[in-house]
Design an enzyme around this catalytic site. Structure first.
Site, mmCIF file in Angstrom:
data_model
loop_
_atom_site.group_PDB
_atom_site.id
_atom_site.type_symbol
_atom_site.label_atom_id
_atom_site.label_comp_id
_atom_site.label_asym_id
_atom_site.label_seq_id
_atom_site.Cartn_x
_atom_site.Cartn_y
_atom_site.Cartn_z
ATOM 1 N N SER A 14 0.834 -1.212 0.000
ATOM 2 C CA SER A 14 0.000 0.000 0.000
ATOM 3 C C SER A 14 0.866 1.260 0.000
ATOM 4 O O SER A 14 0.486 2.269 -0.605
ATOM 5 C CB SER A 14 -0.986 -0.002 1.171
ATOM 6 O OG SER A 14 -0.327 0.041 2.395
ATOM 7 N N LEU A 93 17.134 -7.358 5.863
ATOM 8 C CA LEU A 93 18.139 -6.371 6.257
ATOM 9 C C LEU A 93 18.905 -5.980 4.991
ATOM 10 O O LEU A 93 19.399 -6.847 4.270
ATOM 11 C CB LEU A 93 19.081 -7.005 7.285
ATOM 12 C CG LEU A 93 20.102 -6.113 7.967
ATOM 13 C CD1 LEU A 93 19.423 -4.979 8.723
ATOM 14 C CD2 LEU A 93 20.958 -6.938 8.923
ATOM 15 N N ASN A 108 13.554 4.411 5.118
ATOM 16 C CA ASN A 108 12.568 3.415 5.534
ATOM 17 C C ASN A 108 11.453 4.094 6.313
ATOM 18 O O ASN A 108 11.643 5.168 6.892
ATOM 19 C CB ASN A 108 13.235 2.360 6.426
ATOM 20 C CG ASN A 108 12.286 1.239 6.821
ATOM 21 O OD1 ASN A 108 11.534 0.723 5.992
ATOM 22 N ND2 ASN A 108 12.302 0.863 8.096
ATOM 23 N N HIS A 110 8.854 3.146 9.477
ATOM 24 C CA HIS A 110 8.546 2.170 10.530
ATOM 25 C C HIS A 110 7.226 2.578 11.187
ATOM 26 O O HIS A 110 7.042 3.751 11.517
ATOM 27 C CB HIS A 110 9.674 2.151 11.572
ATOM 28 C CG HIS A 110 9.467 1.108 12.621
ATOM 29 N ND1 HIS A 110 9.733 -0.225 12.400
ATOM 30 C CD2 HIS A 110 8.987 1.194 13.885
ATOM 31 C CE1 HIS A 110 9.424 -0.907 13.494
ATOM 32 N NE2 HIS A 110 8.975 -0.073 14.408
HETATM 33 C C1 GRF Z 1 4.112 -0.528 6.721
HETATM 34 O O1 GRF Z 1 3.329 -0.265 7.846
HETATM 35 C C2 GRF Z 1 5.565 -0.205 6.977
HETATM 36 O O2 GRF Z 1 5.765 0.779 7.918
HETATM 37 C C3 GRF Z 1 6.099 -1.478 7.535
HETATM 38 O O3 GRF Z 1 5.415 -2.481 6.842
HETATM 39 C C4 GRF Z 1 4.150 -2.004 6.397
HETATM 40 C C5 GRF Z 1 4.050 -2.268 4.931
HETATM 41 O O4 GRF Z 1 2.768 -2.075 4.432
HETATM 42 N N1 GRF Z 1 7.534 -1.477 7.477
HETATM 43 P P1 GRF Z 1 2.527 -2.108 2.870
HETATM 44 O O5 GRF Z 1 3.151 -3.377 2.328
HETATM 45 O O6 GRF Z 1 3.140 -0.889 2.274
HETATM 46 O O7 GRF Z 1 1.034 -2.119 2.688
#
Ligand code: GRF
Length: 201
Positions: A14, A93, A108, A110
């Site tokens: 997403s 990683l 990234n 998080h």
């Molecule tokens: C997101 O919440 C991101 O922060 C985390 O994994 C999730 C990925 O969601 N690292 P998507 O695959 O982009 O829907």
């Protein structure tokens, strides 16, 4: 010329779609040069096909060492002439070859307020479960640079998201992801825009 961004993802995608749509709308002034996926069958692959973004499946299991995998990822990033690498739900990683080739250029997102609720094994619903178990009244989204340790790199920006009474993991996750889909492209836009290079959190 627009900065070129390659997205790396493992799952749903997403955030990938949010970045593609923001770049198309002009609010994220970058060219999305490609998608690197590290998991066979990840739903993000279909999203890339739908959006007409080239993708490369480069999974560690296809190589006889992590070094070779890391080299293959680096070569693909270079072949797509990436200026920036944006991780969006990427579970591996990032290897030393990628970090050496793109120093300070791997970003990234998080889904919590680092440095809390981060580190190895803290991804997806596990993060939100830990936030709820700790009785936090707020959580959020952290955009940070990547170094060789999970979730430890320099924090660029954070957005807060409330934890509401009676939240389930699913409800909290969806609230955080909704914020993340707006916030990640916004922060990336400020980070990569040449006129805003001095951007500070
Ligand atoms: C997101 O919440 C991101 O922060 C985390 O994994 C999730 C990925 O969601 N690292 P998507 O695959 O982009 O829907």
């Amino acid at each position: 010329m627009l900065p070129r961004v390659v997205i790396c993802a493992s799952g749903e995608g997403s955030n990938f779609t949010a970045m593609v749509l923001a770049s198309r709308a002009g609010s994220l002034p970058v060219a999305i040069a490609g998608l690197i996926v590290d998991r066979v069958g990840a739903p993000v692959i279909d999203r890339a096909r739908r959006e007409g973004v080239p993708h490369a499946l480069i999974a560690p299991a296809q190589f006889d060492s992590r070094d070779r995998w890391d080299q293959a990822v680096t070569s693909q990033l270079q072949a797509w002439r990436a200026d920036w690498v944006a991780l969006a739900g990427y579970l591996n990683l990032v290897g030393p070859a990628v970090l050496a080739a793109f120093p300070g250029r791997v970003v990234n997102s998080h889904p919590a307020l680092l440095p809390r609720f981060g580190g190895k094994g803290m991804y997806g619903d596990r993060v939100h479960a830990a936030v709820l178990a700790a009785g936090e009244s707020e959580t959020g989204v952290t955009i940070h640079l990547i170094d060789e340790v999970f979730d430890r790199g320099q924090i660029i920006a954070q957005a807060k998201v409330p934890v509401l009474a009676g939240d389930s993991i699913e409800r909290l996750a969806e609230r955080v992801k909704a914020r993340e889909r707006e916030f990640y492209p916004e922060v990336l836009a400020r980070l990569v825009a040449p006129s805003l290079q001095k951007f500070t959190p």
